[in-house]
Scaffold this active site. Sequence first.
Site, PDB file in Angstrom:
ATOM      1  N   THR A   4      63.208 -15.317 -36.622  1.00  0.00           N
ATOM      2  CA  THR A   4      62.514 -14.188 -35.543  1.00  0.00           C
ATOM      3  C   THR A   4      61.578 -13.378 -36.203  1.00  0.00           C
ATOM      4  O   THR A   4      61.549 -12.981 -37.382  1.00  0.00           O
ATOM      5  CB  THR A   4      63.694 -13.206 -35.195  1.00  0.00           C
ATOM      6  OG1 THR A   4      63.272 -12.262 -34.218  1.00  0.00           O
ATOM      7  CG2 THR A   4      64.605 -12.755 -36.320  1.00  0.00           C
ATOM      8  N   ASP A   5      60.627 -12.798 -35.327  1.00  0.00           N
ATOM      9  CA  ASP A   5      59.472 -11.960 -35.812  1.00  0.00           C
ATOM     10  C   ASP A   5      60.248 -10.580 -36.227  1.00  0.00           C
ATOM     11  O   ASP A   5      59.591  -9.913 -36.949  1.00  0.00           O
ATOM     12  CB  ASP A   5      58.593 -11.450 -34.686  1.00  0.00           C
ATOM     13  CG  ASP A   5      59.177 -11.035 -33.604  1.00  0.00           C
ATOM     14  OD1 ASP A   5      60.681 -10.798 -33.236  1.00  0.00           O
ATOM     15  OD2 ASP A   5      58.559 -10.921 -32.547  1.00  0.00           O
ATOM     16  N   GLU A   6      61.656 -10.381 -36.085  1.00  0.00           N
ATOM     17  CA  GLU A   6      62.165  -9.105 -36.567  1.00  0.00           C
ATOM     18  C   GLU A   6      62.349  -9.188 -37.924  1.00  0.00           C
ATOM     19  O   GLU A   6      62.826  -8.011 -38.548  1.00  0.00           O
ATOM     20  CB  GLU A   6      63.536  -8.861 -35.488  1.00  0.00           C
ATOM     21  CG  GLU A   6      63.365  -9.130 -34.249  1.00  0.00           C
ATOM     22  CD  GLU A   6      64.446  -8.531 -33.411  1.00  0.00           C
ATOM     23  OE1 GLU A   6      65.133  -7.769 -33.746  1.00  0.00           O
ATOM     24  OE2 GLU A   6      64.440  -8.831 -32.119  1.00  0.00           O
TER      25      GLU A   6
ATOM     26  N   TYR B 258      70.971  -7.076 -36.836  1.00  0.00           N
ATOM     27  CA  TYR B 258      70.738  -8.394 -36.575  1.00  0.00           C
ATOM     28  C   TYR B 258      69.706  -8.706 -37.413  1.00  0.00           C
ATOM     29  O   TYR B 258      69.673 -10.019 -37.714  1.00  0.00           O
ATOM     30  CB  TYR B 258      70.187  -8.087 -35.140  1.00  0.00           C
ATOM     31  CG  TYR B 258      69.466  -9.319 -34.613  1.00  0.00           C
ATOM     32  CD1 TYR B 258      70.162 -10.374 -34.380  1.00  0.00           C
ATOM     33  CD2 TYR B 258      68.190  -9.298 -34.344  1.00  0.00           C
ATOM     34  CE1 TYR B 258      69.431 -11.828 -34.058  1.00  0.00           C
ATOM     35  CE2 TYR B 258      67.365 -10.481 -33.995  1.00  0.00           C
ATOM     36  CZ  TYR B 258      68.171 -11.864 -33.729  1.00  0.00           C
ATOM     37  OH  TYR B 258      67.333 -12.838 -33.393  1.00  0.00           O
TER      38      TYR B 258
ATOM     39  N   LYS C 278      69.468 -11.918 -40.047  1.00  0.00           N
ATOM     40  CA  LYS C 278      68.515 -13.274 -39.848  1.00  0.00           C
ATOM     41  C   LYS C 278      67.609 -13.312 -41.236  1.00  0.00           C
ATOM     42  O   LYS C 278      67.197 -14.521 -41.640  1.00  0.00           O
ATOM     43  CB  LYS C 278      67.631 -12.903 -38.761  1.00  0.00           C
ATOM     44  CG  LYS C 278      68.108 -13.040 -37.194  1.00  0.00           C
ATOM     45  CD  LYS C 278      68.759 -14.396 -36.763  1.00  0.00           C
ATOM     46  CE  LYS C 278      67.869 -15.412 -36.580  1.00  0.00           C
ATOM     47  NZ  LYS C 278      68.667 -16.852 -36.150  1.00  0.00           N
TER      48      LYS C 278
HETATM   49  P1  NAD Z   1      71.971 -16.733 -27.367  1.00  0.00           P
HETATM   50  O1  NAD Z   1      72.836 -15.457 -27.649  1.00  0.00           O
HETATM   51  O2  NAD Z   1      71.636 -16.901 -26.032  1.00  0.00           O
HETATM   52  O3  NAD Z   1      72.514 -18.028 -27.987  1.00  0.00           O
HETATM   53  C1  NAD Z   1      73.043 -18.149 -29.066  1.00  0.00           C
HETATM   54  C2  NAD Z   1      74.171 -19.271 -29.130  1.00  0.00           C
HETATM   55  O4  NAD Z   1      74.841 -19.787 -30.351  1.00  0.00           O
HETATM   56  C3  NAD Z   1      75.156 -19.081 -27.954  1.00  0.00           C
HETATM   57  O5  NAD Z   1      75.217 -20.278 -27.329  1.00  0.00           O
HETATM   58  C4  NAD Z   1      76.499 -18.971 -28.735  1.00  0.00           C
HETATM   59  O6  NAD Z   1      77.825 -19.543 -28.428  1.00  0.00           O
HETATM   60  C5  NAD Z   1      76.190 -19.540 -30.036  1.00  0.00           C
HETATM   61  N1  NAD Z   1      76.889 -19.365 -31.244  1.00  0.00           N
HETATM   62  C6  NAD Z   1      77.024 -18.076 -31.623  1.00  0.00           C
HETATM   63  N2  NAD Z   1      77.879 -18.127 -32.856  1.00  0.00           N
HETATM   64  C7  NAD Z   1      77.929 -19.558 -33.121  1.00  0.00           C
HETATM   65  C8  NAD Z   1      78.660 -20.071 -34.041  1.00  0.00           C
HETATM   66  N3  NAD Z   1      79.496 -19.312 -35.155  1.00  0.00           N
HETATM   67  N4  NAD Z   1      78.957 -21.642 -34.073  1.00  0.00           N
HETATM   68  C9  NAD Z   1      78.280 -22.280 -32.899  1.00  0.00           C
HETATM   69  N5  NAD Z   1      77.709 -21.497 -32.064  1.00  0.00           N
HETATM   70  C10 NAD Z   1      77.447 -20.281 -32.125  1.00  0.00           C
HETATM   71  O7  NAD Z   1      70.468 -16.611 -28.418  1.00  0.00           O
HETATM   72  P2  NAD Z   1      69.177 -16.915 -28.043  1.00  0.00           P
HETATM   73  O8  NAD Z   1      68.264 -15.808 -27.514  1.00  0.00           O
HETATM   74  O9  NAD Z   1      69.193 -18.409 -27.410  1.00  0.00           O
HETATM   75  O10 NAD Z   1      68.565 -17.236 -29.466  1.00  0.00           O
HETATM   76  C11 NAD Z   1      68.799 -18.202 -30.263  1.00  0.00           C
HETATM   77  C12 NAD Z   1      68.175 -18.278 -31.537  1.00  0.00           C
HETATM   78  O11 NAD Z   1      66.826 -17.748 -31.480  1.00  0.00           O
HETATM   79  C13 NAD Z   1      68.771 -17.194 -32.427  1.00  0.00           C
HETATM   80  O12 NAD Z   1      69.029 -17.786 -33.821  1.00  0.00           O
HETATM   81  C14 NAD Z   1      67.967 -16.004 -32.502  1.00  0.00           C
HETATM   82  O13 NAD Z   1      67.984 -15.089 -33.515  1.00  0.00           O
HETATM   83  C15 NAD Z   1      66.704 -16.568 -32.377  1.00  0.00           C
HETATM   84  N6  NAD Z   1      65.609 -15.978 -31.708  1.00  0.00           N
HETATM   85  C16 NAD Z   1      65.811 -15.628 -30.505  1.00  0.00           C
HETATM   86  C17 NAD Z   1      64.828 -14.818 -29.960  1.00  0.00           C
HETATM   87  C18 NAD Z   1      65.034 -14.276 -28.324  1.00  0.00           C
HETATM   88  O14 NAD Z   1      63.869 -13.582 -27.934  1.00  0.00           O
HETATM   89  N7  NAD Z   1      65.917 -14.638 -27.505  1.00  0.00           N
HETATM   90  C19 NAD Z   1      63.738 -14.709 -30.413  1.00  0.00           C
HETATM   91  C20 NAD Z   1      63.396 -15.260 -31.802  1.00  0.00           C
HETATM   92  C21 NAD Z   1      64.365 -15.781 -32.349  1.00  0.00           C
HETATM   93  P1  TYD Z   2      65.778  -6.663 -26.276  1.00  0.00           P
HETATM   94  O1  TYD Z   2      65.662  -7.495 -25.114  1.00  0.00           O
HETATM   95  O2  TYD Z   2      67.230  -6.511 -26.505  1.00  0.00           O
HETATM   96  O3  TYD Z   2      65.273  -7.632 -27.476  1.00  0.00           O
HETATM   97  P2  TYD Z   2      64.838  -6.960 -29.144  1.00  0.00           P
HETATM   98  O4  TYD Z   2      65.638  -5.632 -29.225  1.00  0.00           O
HETATM   99  O5  TYD Z   2      65.261  -8.109 -29.924  1.00  0.00           O
HETATM  100  O6  TYD Z   2      63.410  -6.959 -29.243  1.00  0.00           O
HETATM  101  O7  TYD Z   2      65.015  -5.475 -26.244  1.00  0.00           O
HETATM  102  C1  TYD Z   2      63.558  -5.821 -25.783  1.00  0.00           C
HETATM  103  C2  TYD Z   2      62.844  -4.529 -26.235  1.00  0.00           C
HETATM  104  O8  TYD Z   2      63.379  -3.717 -24.909  1.00  0.00           O
HETATM  105  C3  TYD Z   2      63.273  -3.584 -27.046  1.00  0.00           C
HETATM  106  O9  TYD Z   2      62.113  -2.888 -27.627  1.00  0.00           O
HETATM  107  C4  TYD Z   2      64.491  -2.735 -26.661  1.00  0.00           C
HETATM  108  C5  TYD Z   2      64.160  -2.507 -25.344  1.00  0.00           C
HETATM  109  N1  TYD Z   2      65.132  -2.169 -24.447  1.00  0.00           N
HETATM  110  C6  TYD Z   2      65.203  -1.098 -23.456  1.00  0.00           C
HETATM  111  O10 TYD Z   2      64.379  -0.325 -23.551  1.00  0.00           O
HETATM  112  N2  TYD Z   2      66.336  -1.065 -22.703  1.00  0.00           N
HETATM  113  C7  TYD Z   2      67.146  -1.762 -22.755  1.00  0.00           C
HETATM  114  O11 TYD Z   2      68.395  -1.647 -22.022  1.00  0.00           O
HETATM  115  C8  TYD Z   2      67.381  -3.083 -23.774  1.00  0.00           C
HETATM  116  C9  TYD Z   2      68.288  -4.252 -23.563  1.00  0.00           C
HETATM  117  C10 TYD Z   2      66.222  -3.231 -24.465  1.00  0.00           C
END
Ligand code: NAD
Ligand code: TYD
Length: 341
Positions: free
Chosen positions: A126-128, A151, A155
């Site tokens: 992630t960019d985080e 979090y 990562k």
């Molecule tokens: P999500 O929370 O929707 O899905 C995560 C999945 O992982 C779920 O299906 C959960 O059941 C499974 N999981 C969790 N722990 C597990 C374990 N121990 N064994 C097997 N399965 C397990 O998340 P997402 O948004 O789809 O994110 C997927 C990946 O992408 C993550 O690694 C996250 O850090 C990364 N990511 C997400 C975003 C975003 O904007 N959502 C951005 C950058 C990177």
């Molecule tokens: P989020 O979707 O939780 O992603 P991340 O924190 O990983 O970037 O949040 C996106 C942005 O929105 C972040 O700056 C936090 C903000 N946010 C709110 O302002 N209100 C909310 O209820 C949530 C969940 C997030």
Amino acid sequence: MKNILVTGGAGFIGSNFVHYLLAKYPDYRIVAYDKLTYAGRLENLKPAEGDPRFAFVRGDIADRAAVDAAIRQHQIDTLVNFAAETHVDRSILSSEPFVTNNVAGVTTLLEAAREFKLERFHHISTDEVYGQIPEPKRSREGDPFETRSPYSASKAAAEHFVFAYFVTYGVPVTITRGSNNIGPYHYPEKAVPLFTTNAIDNEPLPVYGDGRQMRDYQYVGDHCEGIDAVLHRGQLGEAYNIATGVETYNIDMARQILDILGKPHSLIKFVPDRAGHDRRYALDVSKAKALGWESRHTFSQALEQTVRWYVDNEWWWRPIKSGEFRAYYEKQYGARLAAAK
Ligand code: NAD
Ligand code: TYD
């Protein structure tokens, strides 16, 4: 590359990636491996049901015997790891599952990749990991990790292990660092699906702090294409940023959702901020672009498509919002909304 294990394949991005691979590569076999936490949902994989090239295995990435069995049974040669605890707010409430799943789980997968001599271990990051970035800077892949939330710390720790296994054992790894994704099957705890589904129900949109934090919201399909590009053309031992390269203020994102739905801006409530809230993430994506990849949706196009999906797919999110989610929502937003401005 033929038999791909997609760990975390029942989550938001993982399930989109499964559908993407099945559509693009007729000769690949895809196994989604997922523990099915609160965020993992079999409904996300419904479109793949019945496809002879697809299988689902319920399992934990931290369970070595279960991982080995899946790799053996399905003759896996490539692993793409999405599995993680993913919500910053939940990591603030309790960091322990983030260590167990995001760090220990990844090291277990790396051990399996090493023993089975997989062709590739691709890790989704992630960019985080870069921490908050002041304007006008953009993070490049060689920049240091300056994580601030439990979090993002988990990562970053996972990435350190991925690189360590490349250097120490020669496990053929690649990493992508994606910005915020939006699109179908996004669990409605995250900002865009939470605001969208709340707006549909005329419920308040809880914007943290002043709403002037910036995120690069990319369409999940564009992220899948970026992962695909790195999987097939990326260099081993390298990380690649995947994003649009354009950031939006949260308050503007909230207003645009309301505009798409024809709802009043008065639904926006400014609530007490998230602890340690990162103000801005911004990525330089030239390294991924050099592979021939490019983000295809602007923020407005991605948001419009996402909001329409939630309007058309209440069957998917209504049961979630009336289940476990309610207790979480009360804990996270009860006092905040009472103190809202
Ligand atoms: P999500 O929370 O929707 O899905 C995560 C999945 O992982 C779920 O299906 C959960 O059941 C499974 N999981 C969790 N722990 C597990 C374990 N121990 N064994 C097997 N399965 C397990 O998340 P997402 O948004 O789809 O994110 C997927 C990946 O992408 C993550 O690694 C996250 O850090 C990364 N990511 C997400 C975003 C975003 O904007 N959502 C951005 C950058 C990177
Ligand atoms: P989020 O979707 O939780 O992603 P991340 O924190 O990983 O970037 O949040 C996106 C942005 O929105 C972040 O700056 C936090 C903000 N946010 C709110 O302002 N209100 C909310 O209820 C949530 C969940 C997030």
